[in-house]
Design a protein around this motif. Structure first.
Motif, short mmCIF file in Angstrom:
data_model
loop_
_atom_site.label_atom_id
_atom_site.label_comp_id
_atom_site.label_asym_id
_atom_site.label_seq_id
_atom_site.Cartn_x
_atom_site.Cartn_y
_atom_site.Cartn_z
N VAL A 53 0.83 -1.21 0.00
CA VAL A 53 0.00 0.00 0.00
C VAL A 53 0.86 1.26 0.00
O VAL A 53 0.45 2.30 -0.50
CB VAL A 53 -0.97 0.01 1.20
N ASP A 54 2.07 1.18 0.53
CA ASP A 54 2.94 2.36 0.55
C ASP A 54 3.28 2.83 -0.86
O ASP A 54 3.57 4.02 -1.07
CB ASP A 54 4.23 2.06 1.31
N GLY A 55 3.25 1.93 -1.82
CA GLY A 55 3.49 2.32 -3.20
C GLY A 55 2.31 3.00 -3.86
O GLY A 55 2.42 3.48 -4.99
N ASP A 56 1.19 3.04 -3.14
CA ASP A 56 -0.04 3.64 -3.68
C ASP A 56 -0.32 5.03 -3.14
O ASP A 56 -1.36 5.61 -3.43
CB ASP A 56 -1.24 2.74 -3.36
N PHE A 94 -14.12 5.55 1.74
CA PHE A 94 -13.25 4.38 1.86
C PHE A 94 -11.78 4.75 1.97
O PHE A 94 -10.91 4.00 1.55
CB PHE A 94 -13.47 3.43 0.69
N GLY A 95 -11.49 5.91 2.55
CA GLY A 95 -10.11 6.29 2.81
C GLY A 95 -9.26 6.50 1.58
O GLY A 95 -8.04 6.33 1.62
N ARG A 96 -9.88 6.92 0.47
CA ARG A 96 -9.11 7.09 -0.77
C ARG A 96 -8.41 8.43 -0.86
O ARG A 96 -7.47 8.60 -1.64
CB ARG A 96 -10.04 6.90 -1.97
N SER A 97 -8.87 9.41 -0.10
CA SER A 97 -8.16 10.68 -0.03
C SER A 97 -8.26 11.22 1.38
O SER A 97 -9.22 10.94 2.10
CB SER A 97 -8.73 11.71 -1.03
N ALA A 98 -7.24 11.94 1.78
CA ALA A 98 -7.21 12.55 3.11
C ALA A 98 -6.61 13.94 2.97
O ALA A 98 -5.61 14.13 2.26
CB ALA A 98 -6.38 11.70 4.08
N TRP A 99 -7.22 14.91 3.66
CA TRP A 99 -6.86 16.31 3.47
C TRP A 99 -6.65 17.04 4.80
O TRP A 99 -7.30 16.73 5.79
CB TRP A 99 -7.98 17.07 2.76
N GLY A 140 -4.92 7.85 -2.61
CA GLY A 140 -4.63 6.44 -2.83
C GLY A 140 -4.80 6.08 -4.30
O GLY A 140 -5.91 6.05 -4.81
N GLU A 141 -3.69 5.80 -4.97
CA GLU A 141 -3.72 5.48 -6.40
C GLU A 141 -2.93 4.20 -6.63
O GLU A 141 -1.72 4.17 -6.38
CB GLU A 141 -3.11 6.63 -7.20
N ASP A 142 -3.59 3.17 -7.10
CA ASP A 142 -2.91 1.91 -7.36
C ASP A 142 -1.75 2.12 -8.32
O ASP A 142 -1.91 2.69 -9.40
CB ASP A 142 -3.89 0.89 -7.94
N ALA A 143 -0.56 1.69 -7.89
CA ALA A 143 0.65 1.94 -8.67
C ALA A 143 0.63 1.28 -10.04
O ALA A 143 1.31 1.74 -10.97
CB ALA A 143 1.87 1.47 -7.89
N GLU A 144 -0.15 0.22 -10.20
CA GLU A 144 -0.20 -0.49 -11.47
C GLU A 144 -1.34 -0.01 -12.36
O GLU A 144 -1.15 0.34 -13.51
CB GLU A 144 -0.33 -2.00 -11.21
N SER A 145 -2.55 0.00 -11.81
CA SER A 145 -3.74 0.31 -12.62
C SER A 145 -4.12 1.78 -12.62
O SER A 145 -4.85 2.23 -13.50
CB SER A 145 -4.94 -0.51 -12.11
N GLY A 146 -3.67 2.54 -11.62
CA GLY A 146 -4.06 3.94 -11.49
C GLY A 146 -5.42 4.14 -10.85
O GLY A 146 -5.89 5.26 -10.72
#
Length: 768
Positions: free
Chosen positions: A363-366, A609-614, A630-636
């Motif tokens: 997840v750290d890569g995302d 779902f915790g996809r962005s935090a500000w 949160g952006e998947d490193a492979e699929s985006g």
């Protein structure tokens, strides 16, 4: 009288009678303008104008010669400077490699002809109808429409400029006719595909093949060639990496159009066409010479300059404007303060980047961080953080707006309420002390009727009746959902637009109260800067000045008109100080040892779902918005960031009061030198004496829970349970996560001297 005289007399009489009879049969002679407007005269006038036009064109044809090619042989570097005049970088290399037409597969060559000019091999190099339409649109200020041949576009690219003038269009017409007579069709086509701009900094088909498919031009398939040909209509807009879903549909439609034209022209077998699938391009990669933050800053400066060139009429659209910018010769001085830029980069490194380890925790890569810092008095963007490294992640996280703003939008709702003098359903004015029902899933009402919206608070916590101030501190969804309806969602979105949010295409629906719209750190920094600037519009600007030997660019003033009253802006600022001192940002900001008495206002936000935090916050002289995405490193694709850094307790929820607030605090408290106080003209909010206090026997509202929350996120996973009625379409439950139970169960009645507010908890994982 002799016979001869009699005969002459009879003849004269006959002519008079004949004349009289003729006039009678025609009902009288011509009168007025009809004596002049005969068809013969009209035809003669028309033919006269035609002859004049032909003559003028012959003169132009004789006078105008094919000029020397201007393209990029004499291109200069662009110089990018910090605000103090020191050089950030120099960029001048054009990403282009000329290839012979023989190196491009024949079918790929034909994709460009099918896309732009099916009659290319047969025409004389011009489209008179399209040129006439272009001249008319230029004269009437309507911009341009298609119609130019490949020859005309090549002439514009190689011999002329992108400016929109009658003179340029007439030159284009004449030169195109001459080029078509003196140059082979293959050479024209080769020149066209080698000089055109394809987006992704790629000029020419060889660079485009590498940029989009990482292959050479001679390896391109028909499907790939059709995509590159389709790109030329809107190179940057059709760039697959950054295109929205609706734009991707346009790209596919254009791709299909190209291939269908090839079938129609007999250049592609229909059976082969039916078996073709859209060739999705490779992910975009940054230029190796723009490592770190440099590439993000250069792109942001180029984009702002391009928009201004379009606004001044120096280019037809932003794609053409970017092409002009990247031809070189510009000196761009940015508002970026070198010291503050370094401080922002260091804060991101210390608080986040150094703690990420993708090998141990995928997840750290995302995790994608972005931040923008603005001087609210001048509108200058003094620092920008686009991501860990431009070469590793091309997209600028500081300017992207595809992640939800979450609860950083709640201050906009309050501003709309105060500015419009809005009232609750009971007719009470909405102020910081107004009491609302704070129970989770509370039905939103309008004129005594349910509106079909009952958003949950985080973990379904019921807060009972709370003040607006307490609701802002704790980011209680149910309160702001009702407030948005009380104000009127149309009015809320109108105020959002006034403050600086791009609301085009946004629906004015209750779900927007949870910040379900997309926004960027740059956008949110501008909105909060307008609040900090007492309601005078702030449009963040990265450019301080622009110089070019051939073009004068006047930059607009980043400080605009008063868009909301000072009292409204100051009231919101006053309320937002409570978020820091009594709410979801207190651990990272209020208790930070480097704060040193600085007064701070701000708001946390954590999306679906915790996809962005500000955390977007400000002092009297500096506004900074920090976002984690949160952006998947492979699929985006957007993903939950839970577990990032491995240092968070429990299941490691990432929320606005945690990592973003820590980055903000280290940067802000290091970048501001003195403890200033807000100069507020209001009698509301946490920055003034409260109108009521809790019981003397209970802890005050600023007291933490019995079990002090840690400096990290709570241990519970955000709930994904759906509301009982229409939920926010892209959101999940909100409110703050708890690390300990409140010392006292919230009541359902109004606050009294014996009923304290529930304890303040850390930032919630839902829309807060």
């Amino acid at each position: 009288m002799g016979r001869a005289e009699e005969r002459r007399a009879r003849q004269r009489g006959g002519r008079r009678r004949a004349a009289g009879n003729g006039r009678s049969s025609r009902g009288g002679g011509r009168t007025g303008i009809r004596r002049f407007l005969t068809w013969k005269k009209l035809l003669g006038t028309f033919l006269g104008f035609c002859l004049l036009g032909i003559g003028a064109f012959i003169v132009l044809y004789m006078v105008i010669d094919i000029p020397e090619g201007n393209a990029f042989a004499e291109e200069q570097s662009n110089v990018y400077q910090y605000s103090d005049g020191s050089v950030l970088t120099r960029r001048g290399e054009v990403n282009r490699e000329i290839v012979d037409l023989a190196q491009v597969p024949k079918d790929v060559q034909r994709t460009f002809v099918a896309a732009e000019n099916k009659t290319f091999y047969d025409d004389a190099g011009v489209d008179l109808k399209g040129t006439a339409r272009g001249l008319f649109n230029t004269l009437t200020g309507k911009g341009t429409q298609g119609g130019s041949t490949i020859t005309q576009q090549y002439v514009k690219n190689y011999y002329l400029t992108q400016e929109q003038t009658i003179t340029r269009k007439l030159k284009e017409l004449v030169i195109s006719l001459k080029v078509d007579r003196e140059t082979s069709k293959d050479d024209i086509l080769a020149g066209y595909i080698n000089t055109s701009f394809y987006g992704r900094d790629a000029y020419g088909i060889q660079a485009a093949a590498q940029a989009y498919y990482r292959i050479d031009a001679d390896q391109l398939t028909v499907e790939q060639g059709a995509y590159l040909a389709a790109l030329l209509q809107a190179p940057n807009q059709y760039n697959w990496t950054v295109a929205s879903e609706s734009t991707k549909e346009l790209v596919r439609a254009r791709w299909n159009y190209v291939l269908d034209n090839m079938v129609e022209e007999g250049w592609l077998d229909a059976a082969d066409r039916r078996g073709m699938e859209f060739p999705v391009p490779e992910e975009q990669q940054g230029n190796p010479g723009l490592q770190g933050q440099t590439g993000y800053l250069v792109d942001a400066a180029n984009d702002e300059l391009a928009r201004q060139l379009v606004a001044q009429g120096a280019a037809e659209n932003e794609d053409d404007a970017l092409a002009i910018v990247k031809r070189g010769g510009w000196t761009l001085t940015l508002n970026i303060d070198k010291k503050r830029q370094n401080q922002l980069e260091q804060a991101a490194e210390d608080q986040l980047i150094s703690k990420l380890d993708a090998e141990k925790r995928p997840v750290d890569g995302d995790i994608q961080p972005g931040a923008v810092s603005v001087d609210p008095k001048t509108g200058k963007v003094v620092a920008m953080y686009g991501g860990a490294d431009y070469v590793k992640h091309y997209r600028n996280n500081a300017t992207r707006r595809d992640y939800q703003a979450a609860s950083t939008f709640k201050p906009v709702i309050l501003a709309a309420a105060v500015e419009g003098g809005a009232e609750t359903q009971d007719g009470d004015p909405i102020t910081a002390d107004t009491v609302y029902g704070g129970d989770s899933r509370r039905e939103v009402m309008a004129d005594g009727e349910k509106v079909g919206f009952n958003p949950p608070n985080e973990d379904d916590v019921d807060y009972g009746d709370v003040t607006v101030q307490a609701a802002m501190n704790k980011s209680i969804n149910s309160v702001f959902a009702q407030m948005g309806v009380d104000v009127g969602m149309e009015r809320v979105m109108e105020v959002a637009g006034l403050l600086g949010m791009d609301t085009e295409g946004m629906e004015a629906v209750p779900a927007q109260t949870l910040g379900s719209m997309g926004a960027s750190p740059l956008e949110m920094a501008g909105i909060y800067a307008t609040l900090d600037n007492h309601g005078k519009k702030v449009t963040p600007s990265i450019l301080a000045s622009v110089e070019h030997k051939d073009t004068v660019v006047d930059l607009p003033d980043p400080i605009g008109d008063q868009v909301i009253s000072r009292e409204t802006a100051d009231t919101v600022t006053s309320v937002l100080t409570g978020v820091v001192d009594d709410g979801t940002a207190r651990t990272s900001v209020r208790d930070n040892p480097e704060r040193d008495g600085r007064q701070v206002a701000g708001k946390t936000g954590t999306s679906d779902f915790g996809r962005s935090a500000w955390f977007t916050g400000y002092t009297p002289d500096l506004v900074t918005s920090v976002g984690l995405f949160g952006e998947d490193a492979e699929s985006g694709e957007q993903v939950n960031m839970a577990g990032a850094t491995g240092t968070l307790p429990g299941k490691g929820r990432v929320n606005g009061g945690g990592l973003p607030a820590r980055i903000w605090a280290q940067y802000t408290f290091g970048a501001t030198d003195e403890a200033k106080k807000f100069d507020l003209e209001t009698d509301q909010g946490a920055a003034v004496e409260p109108s009521w206090t809790p019981s003397e026997t209970q802890e005050p509202t600023t007291q933490a829970p019995t079990e002090e929350p840690t400096t990290e996120e709570p241990t519970e996973e955000p709930t994904t349970r759906e509301p009982t009625t229409q939920p926010p379409t892209t959101e999940e439950p909100t409110g703050e996560p708890t690390t300990g139970e409140p010392t006292q169960t919230p009541t359902t009645g109004p606050p009294t001297s014996t009923t304290p507010e529930p304890p303040v908890e850390p930032d919630n994982p839902g829309q807060q």
